[in-house]
Design an enzyme around this catalytic site. Structure first.
Site, PDB file in Angstrom:
ATOM      1  N   ASP A  84       8.038   5.069 -11.004  1.00 29.93           N
ATOM      2  CA  ASP A  84       7.768   4.068  -9.986  1.00 29.93           C
ATOM      3  C   ASP A  84       7.654   4.788  -8.640  1.00 29.93           C
ATOM      4  O   ASP A  84       8.039   5.955  -8.512  1.00 29.93           O
ATOM      5  CB  ASP A  84       8.912   3.048  -9.964  1.00 29.93           C
ATOM      6  CG  ASP A  84       8.735   1.992  -8.896  1.00 29.93           C
ATOM      7  OD1 ASP A  84       7.603   1.518  -8.720  1.00 29.93           O
ATOM      8  OD2 ASP A  84       9.722   1.641  -8.242  1.00 29.93           O
TER       9      ASP A  84
ATOM     10  N   ARG B 236      -0.957  -1.405  -8.052  1.00 32.61           N
ATOM     11  CA  ARG B 236      -1.076  -2.846  -8.219  1.00 32.61           C
ATOM     12  C   ARG B 236      -0.910  -3.263  -9.690  1.00 32.61           C
ATOM     13  O   ARG B 236      -1.603  -4.153 -10.176  1.00 32.61           O
ATOM     14  CB  ARG B 236      -2.430  -3.342  -7.698  1.00 32.61           C
ATOM     15  CG  ARG B 236      -2.503  -3.484  -6.192  1.00 32.61           C
ATOM     16  CD  ARG B 236      -1.545  -4.544  -5.729  1.00 32.61           C
ATOM     17  NE  ARG B 236      -1.705  -4.880  -4.324  1.00 32.61           N
ATOM     18  CZ  ARG B 236      -0.795  -5.553  -3.637  1.00 32.61           C
ATOM     19  NH1 ARG B 236       0.326  -5.923  -4.227  1.00 32.61           N
ATOM     20  NH2 ARG B 236      -0.984  -5.853  -2.382  1.00 32.61           N
TER      21      ARG B 236
END
Length: 1145
Positions: A391, A783
């Site tokens: 992440d 996204r």
């Protein structure tokens, strides 16, 4: 779970009745979350069922049953029963402890309190008792307990601010707004209790960005979209109170739908061991069948001659006797798969897990957070990682934006670096002197800046510098809060804007308050109120934002900030020289990976502004073409701007991130970034981390249809294939179920957004995506939804023969953490959901290199050495029985003493091999960091594989031949000094088992151990001492007289070990066993040394490596821009100028 790109959900098939919990009670799920597996009554049966579902445990239970049959068993039953009981107990306690922790976590979440409207009054209820159809009240900073339809709020226009970092990783606040029909109820309990709305919507699904439904109130239908929904996992901010209707609860919530399913993770070595165990079963059945045939042949040819001494039992003929012999040999030879193997493996894993927990170099003192191995069964897998999925927000970055550098009127001011007297860049630490802002009572104490010259410029009254910070204090949509006098808190649409306004605040231009018509700023201690005439808001096309203000003297000015390329197009020609200087500074900022903005202003004439404001009013009230008309107006006024300078904001990385990524890349580990953040932000972090570089060719996939995505991927693939050799290209174009690793000439990167990824993950495009991505050095997916993160991980697991690791810090990372072979949680800014779902956790990304390059590599090497040694010692031990069968009439008689058989694996050879599996190191941690290439053997599975196992069996077979035939041949016709025979069964057994003990416990251990500790020495020599002590005790007269049948080897030890020829025989046996291994290793090290051999030699020559000197990051100049340093979504311009939105205080 369906892919976003091809979801076809039934419309409005889910109905929720407000304040009718009886209607919803039996139809929909409650809000309780359950992640535990057992309860008090189901633990024992379920856990035993799971444990006996493992092939090895079931096999040993079967052996135990066989040993209870007297006609078959030649070995006491307790030799299997005791180890089996220990294995079941240890595993059961471990499983119970893990499940107790899950129960505690579930209880903690389910017992949180929230106010629920029940019978006209608010009552505190636990989260677990919330039901679909309930109306609940939330207050500022509270977590949202379920998916809600927002009904009303304390804010004007029924707005509410929420932070969604748990869901999508973004820290900027988002605005939600209730329907007018429900917002009118406010906090009136009577109206809320009487509310009987009926919501029809789509059923529970995993789409975080979409919601469709219809709310029926008093027969009128109202459309409901995602802007009116509060999702579980969000946090309410800056809102005194709000009310919401529960629509999805518990596992139906979108957060839980994206969490993925928990799977039982097994290491690659575990899977290989299962295959090897099956092969060993086949091998065992084969040699038992050979022994059975031999038994039948011997009985036919030789057995009748022995019936006078050993009469057959009544009713037992040769076929039945052979049948008994088969199962007897199964029992005698079962030690090729010893149950102590599984006990030892679990103990080694547990010990290596404690080493991770106790590692002070992975302890983060600022948060008092140690590293934690939350799963004890995956340690060695840490040494085999090939792909890392990370992440961005909170994992690579700190969720903190800092005002780092700026250029004002052609002068560069730098906080992010300092230079010494010779001009060399020096490292900035916590002890580096900071600019003192104590003169400014309204300064933010957390703001850090190191360049004193900027403060000096401001205090000298430099007009350009003052105009620069005046622009930053005026041109934004930040909302101020001042709970106590002088204690300002800014709530910004993005952390970038917060950083810029805070910088202006500390340098003397303090944004204090706003109304729909004005902005109040403290300018160097003087209060100035500006009339706000217009906000020319930001959007993705304009890439700039402007405000038009009138100062107290009546001067009207337009202040504008935005992407430098956009601002430069609108500058006055007189700014050309300043533009060139500022461009040089911007190139430096971009080279350092900073997010840049250009700042400009324009003085406006009164007559022009009066006409422009009239046109603006007409355009803003137009029914058709409103946006186009406003854009024309904005373009008209944003011309002939005067350049002020530029800002550089750092999306602050966690400490050591670039170095960690560099080290992992040297270890041939590929890192893919999967983030819910915007493409611009993700790309910028890629450059900051040195994952992306200027010289790289970057492929960007942003198409919105399947065909366009396919075309973009094919273009990238053709470009990559053009750099490969022809034969490699042919191999690559062959469609296979596994995607091989291919090397291309040059460095490439791939960036793909969530919409395109939805199509690329479809079955017909997934291989295209994977092949293209695997040829690129860096892959960034932006996204993406939590479920898409998991799907990318699953794609790599499916088609690549590689071990994957996922690392994240938020609830949006849980699904990929569960999907990867190894899940790592960072206890960071976004809560603890990722940690609770992870296998390992720590506080900083930089600890990942120590986890993998040190603990992971050591664990893998230790486990491989342990398994090689264990199979070696047990095959060597067991196959002696096989050779002995040819000399004992295939009667399943054991070579060794019964007590030696019982204690061989559990006592004599257990501790020394455990010490090897717990403490051995090929090189220390410093050398591991110095040469990350040492990690590559684990990725290639070099140290333990099927080939390694076969080689181990071959060496064991040779050892067993020597162990049996050398003593047999040497002692067959030998006599003692007094002329008596030495060659009795018991003396032969003693010399054979003693030789075996010396070979496997001493000589082989000396060859395999690289790192000697006091514990290794104690266990090794203690094992030999324990063997001799127990042997002399069990072969003594005293025990024979007390337990005659249990200790038949009376006097064997003292009589045999007095004979010099027995010692000579054992010496020759041990020498012949070890000599081929020593010769092979010596020649291999001389002729084909491995990377480990080379580094170990260097370590012996040099001792400890010198610590790496501080190397400042190289100065890079880039023409690439992070084109704007504020939020990339539509701004709040309309809201901040709305008369209904802000309450005057």
């Amino acid at each position: 779970n369906l892919l976003i790109g091809k979801m076809k959900l039934p419309q409005f098939s889910f109905t929720v009745y407000a304040n009718y919990t009886d209607k919803n009670l039996f139809e929909y799920k409650k809000n309780a979350i359950k992640t535990s597996k057992y309860n008090l009554f189901s633990f024992l049966p379920l856990n035993l069922f799971e444990q006996f579902s493992r092939l090895a445990n079931a096999y040993f239970l079967f052996l135990l049953i066989l040993q209870l049959i007297p006609q078959i068993s030649a070995v006491p039953w307790f030799t299997t029963a005791v180890p089996l009981l220990i294995v079941l107990s240890v595993s059961g306690v471990k499983d119970a402890n893990d499940d107790i922790n899950r129960h505690k976590q579930d209880k903690q979440v389910n017992n949180r309190k929230v106010k629920v409207l029940i019978h006209g009054e608010l009552r505190e209820e636990r989260w677990m008792n919330i039901q679909v159809g309930d109306i609940i009240k939330l207050e500022s900073n509270q977590f949202v307990p379920a998916d809600l339809l927002l009904l009303s709020s304390s804010e004007p226009l029924n707005l509410i601010y929420v932070e969604t970092a748990e869901l999508d990783g973004e820290t900027n606040l988002k605005v939600k707004q209730a329907l007018t029909v429900t917002g009118e109820m406010g906090d009136n309990m009577d109206d809320l209790s009487a509310f009987r709305g009926e919501l029809r919507c789509e059923p529970p699904n995993n789409r975080l960005d979409k919601f469709k439904g219809t709310l029926t109130v008093d027969g009128q239908q109202h459309g409901v979209d995602n802007d009116k929904i509060l999702l579980r996992g969000c946090t309410v901010r800056n809102t005194e109170w709000c009310f919401g209707l529960v629509i999805f609860a518990g596992s139906d919530t979108k957060l839980m739908q994206n969490s993925g399913r928990t799977t039982f993770k097994r290491t690659r070595i575990d899977q290989l061991m299962n295959i090897l165990v099956l092969c060993i079963f086949g091998f065992l059945a084969t040699i038992c069948a050979i022994m059975t045939v031999g038994h039948a042949v011997w009985e036919v040819n030789e057995g009748s001659a022995f019936t006078a001494f050993l009469p057959r039992q009544s009713g037992v003929d040769i076929p039945l006797s052979s049948f008994y012999a088969f199962w007897s040999y199964v029992i005698v030879l079962n030690t090729v798969v010893p149950i102590s193997l599984y006990v030892s493996v679990e103990m080694i894993r547990l010990g290596n897990s404690f080493f991770i927990d106790w590692d002070r170099k992975m302890y983060y003192p600022k948060k008092d957070t140690p590293a934690q191995a939350r799963t004890t069964t995956l340690n060695e897998e840490l040494g085999q990682i090939k792909y890392i999925f990370s992440d961005k927000t909170g994992t690579l970055t700190q969720n903190i934006m800092t005002f780092n550098k700026c250029s004002i009127n052609g002068r560069n001011y730098v906080s992010g670096e300092l230079c010494d007297f010779s001009g060399q860049r020096i490292e900035i630490t916590e002890n580096t002197e900071r600019v003192d802002f104590s003169w400014n009572q309204l300064a933010d104490p957390k703001f850090v800046f190191h360049d004193y010259s900027l403060l000096k410029t401001m205090k000298e009254g430099n007009l350009e510098a003052q105009a620069f910070f005046r622009l930053l204090a005026l041109c934004h949509t930040v909302m101020p809060e001042e709970n106590l006098p002088g204690e300002l808190n800014y709530q910004a649409q993005s952390p970038d804007e917060d950083a810029l306004v805070t910088a202006a605040r500390n340098f003397g231009f303090v944004f204090r308050s706003r109304t729909p018509e004005s902005i109040t700023v403290m300018e160097m201690g003087r209060k100035v109120t500006y009339e706000l005439l217009a906000v020319l808001d930001f959007n993705n096309v304009r890439k700039r934002m402007s405000v038009i203000v009138r100062d107290p003297e009546g001067r009207m000015t337009l202040y504008c900030k935005g992407a430098d390329t956009i601002i430069y197009e609108r500058l006055h020609p007189s700014c050309s020289k300043l533009k060139d200087i500022t461009t040089t500074h911007l190139n430096e900022y971009a080279g350092d990976g900073l997010r840049t903005l250009a700042l400009a202003y324009k003085d406006l004439e009164k007559s022009y502004m009066e006409r422009w404001l009239e046109r603006h009013h007409e355009a803003s009230t137009a029914i058709e073409g409103r946006e186009d008309k406003l854009d024309v107006l904005y373009e008209d006024i944003e011309t002939d701007l005067m350049l002020l300078g530029a800002t550089a904001v750092e999306d602050k990385l966690q400490d050591g991130v670039p170095h960690t990524i560099e080290q992992l890349a040297k270890a041939d580990i590929k890192i893919w970034v999967l983030t819910g953040d915007k493409q611009e932000t993700a790309e910028n972090i890629g450059y900051s981390c040195n994952m992306l570089r200027e010289e790289m060719e970057i492929f960007v996939v942003t198409a919105n249809t399947a065909n366009e995505v396919k075309e973009e991927l094919q273009v990238a693939e053709e470009r990559l294939l053009a750099t490969m050799k022809a034969n490699a290209k042919e191999l690559y174009q062959h469609k296979t179920q596994t995607v091989p690793d291919e090397t291309v000439n040059g460095e490439y990167g791939l960036i793909i957004n969530g919409h395109s990824l939805a199509y690329a993950l479809q079955e017909d495009l997934e291989l295209e995506l994977l092949r293209t991505a695997c040829m690129c050095k860096t892959v960034i997916c932006c996204r993406v939804t939590p479920l898409q993160k998991a799907m990318v991980v699953e794609l790599v697991k499916k088609y690549k023969q590689a071990i994957t690791l996922a690392i994240g810090d938020g609830a949006n990372d849980v699904s990929m953490i569960k999907a990867a072979h190894i899940g790592v949680g960072i206890s960071g800014q976004e809560g603890m959901q990722a940690v609770l779902s992870s296998d390992f956790s720590f506080a900083q990304f930089r600890y990942l290199q120590r986890l993998l390059l040190v603990h992971g590599r050591w664990s893998y090497i230790r486990m491989c050495k342990f398994l090689q040694y264990f199979f070696y010692k047990n095959f060597s031990y067991t196959l002696v029985h096989f050779w002995y069968g040819f000399f004992c009439g295939f009667s399943a008689q054991t070579v060794y003493d019964d007590w030696f058989i019982t204690m061989y694996n559990m006592v004599y050879t257990a501790t020394s091999v455990l010490a090897l599996g717990l403490f051995d190191q090929d090189v220390n941690d410093r050398w591991s960091f110095r040469y990350p290439q040492l990690y590559s053997p684990g990725q290639l599975n070099t140290f333990f594989s099927k080939k390694t196992f076969v080689r181990c069996v071959m060496v064991s077979t040779y050892t067993s031949l020597v162990l049996f035939f050398i003593p047999w041949a040497a002692m067959q016709d030998s006599v003692r000094g007094d002329g008596k025979d030495v060659a009795d069964y018991q003396s032969f057994a003693l010399s054979t088992q003693t030789s075996l003990m010396i070979v496997v416990s001493a000589q082989q251990m000396f060859l395999d151990t690289f790192y000697w500790t006091a514990i290794n020495q104690f266990f090794l020599w203690g094992s030999i001492a324990a063997y001799l002590a127990i042997t002399f005790t069990f072969f003594s007269n005293g025990l024979f007289f007390v337990f005659t049948s249990s200790f038949p080897f009376i006097g064997t030890a003292r009589n045999s070990l007095k004979q010099p020829n027995v010692w000579l025989t054992m010496f020759l046996t041990c020498l012949l066993c070890v000599l081929p291994t020593v010769a092979f290793r010596f020649l291999h090290m001389q002729l084909r040394p491995t990377i480990t051999d080379k580094v170990r030699y260097k370590a012996r020559e040099e001792g400890q490596p010198a610590p790496a000197p501080y190397r400042p990051p190289p100065r890079r100049v880039s023409t690439r821009r992070s084109s704007y340093a504020f939020s990339h979504s539509q701004g709040y311009g309309d809201l901040v100028t709305s008369r209904k939105f802000l309450r005057l205080k």
